[in-house]
Design an enzyme around this catalytic site. Structure first.
Site, mmCIF file in Angstrom:
data_model
loop_
_atom_site.group_PDB
_atom_site.id
_atom_site.type_symbol
_atom_site.label_atom_id
_atom_site.label_comp_id
_atom_site.label_asym_id
_atom_site.label_seq_id
_atom_site.Cartn_x
_atom_site.Cartn_y
_atom_site.Cartn_z
ATOM 1 N N GLY A 158 0.863 -1.194 0.000
ATOM 2 C CA GLY A 158 0.000 0.000 0.000
ATOM 3 C C GLY A 158 0.890 1.231 0.000
ATOM 4 N N ILE A 160 2.324 2.879 2.479
ATOM 5 C CA ILE A 160 3.534 2.802 3.305
ATOM 6 C C ILE A 160 4.514 1.780 2.716
ATOM 7 C CG2 ILE A 160 4.408 2.185 5.597
ATOM 8 C CD1 ILE A 160 1.769 3.404 6.739
ATOM 9 N N SER A 179 1.464 -9.320 -1.756
ATOM 10 C CA SER A 179 0.226 -8.708 -1.267
ATOM 11 C C SER A 179 -0.920 -9.543 -1.811
ATOM 12 C CB SER A 179 0.117 -7.255 -1.722
ATOM 13 O OG SER A 179 0.175 -7.198 -3.116
ATOM 14 N N ARG A 180 -2.146 -9.214 -1.368
ATOM 15 C CA ARG A 180 -3.296 -10.017 -1.827
ATOM 16 C C ARG A 180 -3.368 -10.034 -3.353
ATOM 17 N NH1 ARG A 180 -7.710 -7.345 1.790
ATOM 18 N NH2 ARG A 180 -6.128 -5.782 1.475
ATOM 19 N N ARG A 237 1.127 -3.818 12.305
ATOM 20 C CA ARG A 237 0.365 -4.144 13.506
ATOM 21 C C ARG A 237 0.943 -5.415 14.110
ATOM 22 N NH1 ARG A 237 -1.070 0.419 13.642
ATOM 23 N NH2 ARG A 237 -3.202 1.191 13.476
ATOM 24 N N GLU A 266 0.093 -4.942 22.844
ATOM 25 C CA GLU A 266 0.660 -3.669 23.312
ATOM 26 C C GLU A 266 -0.078 -3.157 24.540
ATOM 27 O OE1 GLU A 266 0.777 -0.909 20.021
ATOM 28 O OE2 GLU A 266 1.888 -2.360 18.841
ATOM 29 N N HIS A 284 5.868 1.612 19.481
ATOM 30 C CA HIS A 284 4.858 2.044 18.495
ATOM 31 C C HIS A 284 4.976 3.553 18.209
ATOM 32 C CE1 HIS A 284 0.571 1.180 16.798
ATOM 33 N NE2 HIS A 284 1.181 2.119 16.104
HETATM 34 C C1 8YV Z 1 -0.893 5.901 15.682
HETATM 35 C C2 8YV Z 1 -0.830 4.200 13.828
HETATM 36 O O1 8YV Z 1 0.081 6.096 16.635
HETATM 37 O O2 8YV Z 1 -1.875 5.549 12.245
HETATM 38 C C3 8YV Z 1 -1.812 4.456 12.743
HETATM 39 O O3 8YV Z 1 -2.516 3.519 12.364
HETATM 40 O O4 8YV Z 1 -0.536 3.112 14.163
HETATM 41 C C4 8YV Z 1 -0.160 5.343 14.513
HETATM 42 O O5 8YV Z 1 0.080 6.376 13.627
HETATM 43 C C5 8YV Z 1 -1.953 5.026 16.238
HETATM 44 O O6 8YV Z 1 -3.031 4.973 15.347
HETATM 45 C C6 8YV Z 1 -2.465 5.529 17.552
HETATM 46 O O7 8YV Z 1 -3.618 4.877 17.871
#
Ligand code: 8YV
Length: 319
Positions: A158, A160, A179-180, A237, A266, A284
């Site tokens: 995607g 990123i 990827s899918r 994630r 987390e 994170h």
């Molecule tokens: C945030 C993230 O810190 O954008 C996201 O999905 O993982 C981070 O940028 C996170 O969403 C905080 O909840």
């Protein structure tokens, strides 16, 4: 003076420069995190509220959506939204927005920081110097691995994933992805099999979305295919990697290194990872720069304002 519009805020944006203040200045905010009994708070204050602001960490469940009969828009701070029940929202005609694009570069930069830190033992070396371990001119810590010119595998291409891939050119790396679906608009080779990509790669970066569709996608088999010289990097994630399998593969020497910004539970980080010098750990912080967090805040507020002004958020999420 007109009364401020009443909204509900699920959690406190401690990681954003001024989001709490800006929301409190412009809106009459029900600060949900301050109530010990959320259900009771929603029952007491929920009527008439049409906007809820949240983030991936705070989420928004189907129960919360149901408890807000007048809800029309959920504006989230962050790009990921796996903890927001988007299906339930859309079924009810509630729009959901996130903050894409503005954090892409910083998350991609951090993926590279992790990759370099793991391969060149940057965090290890830092600990070593601080602990007074550097007694000679040379002969300090175990040798690292070269990054330039190596093979970079990306899981999830995607926004990123593509930004991470693009940076690979600067390091003369051969880049492939899984990827899918295969993409026709990128110059990188596609691997239909994730295990094959892992077997090929020196560095495997996880850049997929979270949620049930990618849960434990990085399995024991994938980690072992990456192998004793391979490095896994995760800026996506935590639950995308089977963390127990990761710990085991590292302990058994079946995987070389791991560099992680996200974890399965987390903020809990397994002690076995903390004790392992082949692992780099971060709390994170993919998007955690002043500039990006401010941009995320701006975009969340733009979505909120646009909904109130026009009835439509600017960056909607689809199911
Ligand atoms: C945030 C993230 O810190 O954008 C996201 O999905 O993982 C981070 O940028 C996170 O969403 C905080 O909840």
């Amino acid at each position: 003076m007109t009364a401020k519009h009443r909204i509900i805020q699920v959690g406190s944006y401690a990681g954003s420069p001024t989001a709490n203040e800006r929301l409190a200045r412009d809106y009459d905010v029900v600060e949900l995190w301050k109530y010990p009994d959320r259900k009771a708070a929603l029952a007491e204050h929920g009527k008439g509220i049409d906007v809820l602001v949240t983030s991936a960490s705070f989420g928004c469940t189907a129960d919360m959506i149901e408890a807000l009969p007048d809800l029309k828009a959920i504006c989230s701070w962050g790009v990921g939204y796996e903890t927001i029940d988007v299906q339930a929202a859309l079924r009810r005609g509630v729009q959901v927005s996130n903050t894409p694009d503005v954090l892409t570069d910083c998350v991609a930069d951090l993926a590279w920081g992790l990759m370099l830190a793991a391969a060149r033992r940057i965090a290890y070396g830092d600990r070593f110097v601080r602990a007074g371990g550097w007694g000679q001119v040379h002969g300090s810590i175990p040798l690292g691995a070269r990054v330039s010119g190596k093979k970079l595998g990306i899981v999830g291409l995607g926004r990123i994933g593509q930004a991470i891939a693009k940076r690979g050119a600067g390091f003369d790396m051969d880049v492939r992805y899984h990827s899918r679906n295969k993409r026709d608009d990128v110059p990188y080779a596609y691997e239909g099999s994730l295990v094959d990509l892992a077997a090929w790669a020196d560095f495997l970066v996880v850049a997929t979305v979270g949620g049930p569709g990618t849960h434990h996608l990085i399995s024991r088999q994938v980690l072992e295919a990456l192998g004793p010289k391979g490095t896994i990097i995760n800026i996506a994630r935590g639950p995308v990697i089977d963390e127990a399998a990761l710990v085991q593969a590292l302990q058994e020497g079946k995987l070389g290194n791991a560099a992680l910004d996200v974890f399965e539970h987390e903020p809990k980080v397994p002690d076995a990872l903390k004790a392992n010098d082949n692992v780099v750990l971060l709390p994170h912080i993919g998007s955690a720069t002043y500039e990006t967090r401010r941009d995320m805040e701006d975009l969340m507020l733009q979505n909120l304002e646009a909904y109130l002004r026009t009835g439509k958020v600017v960056t909607p999420v689809s199911a």
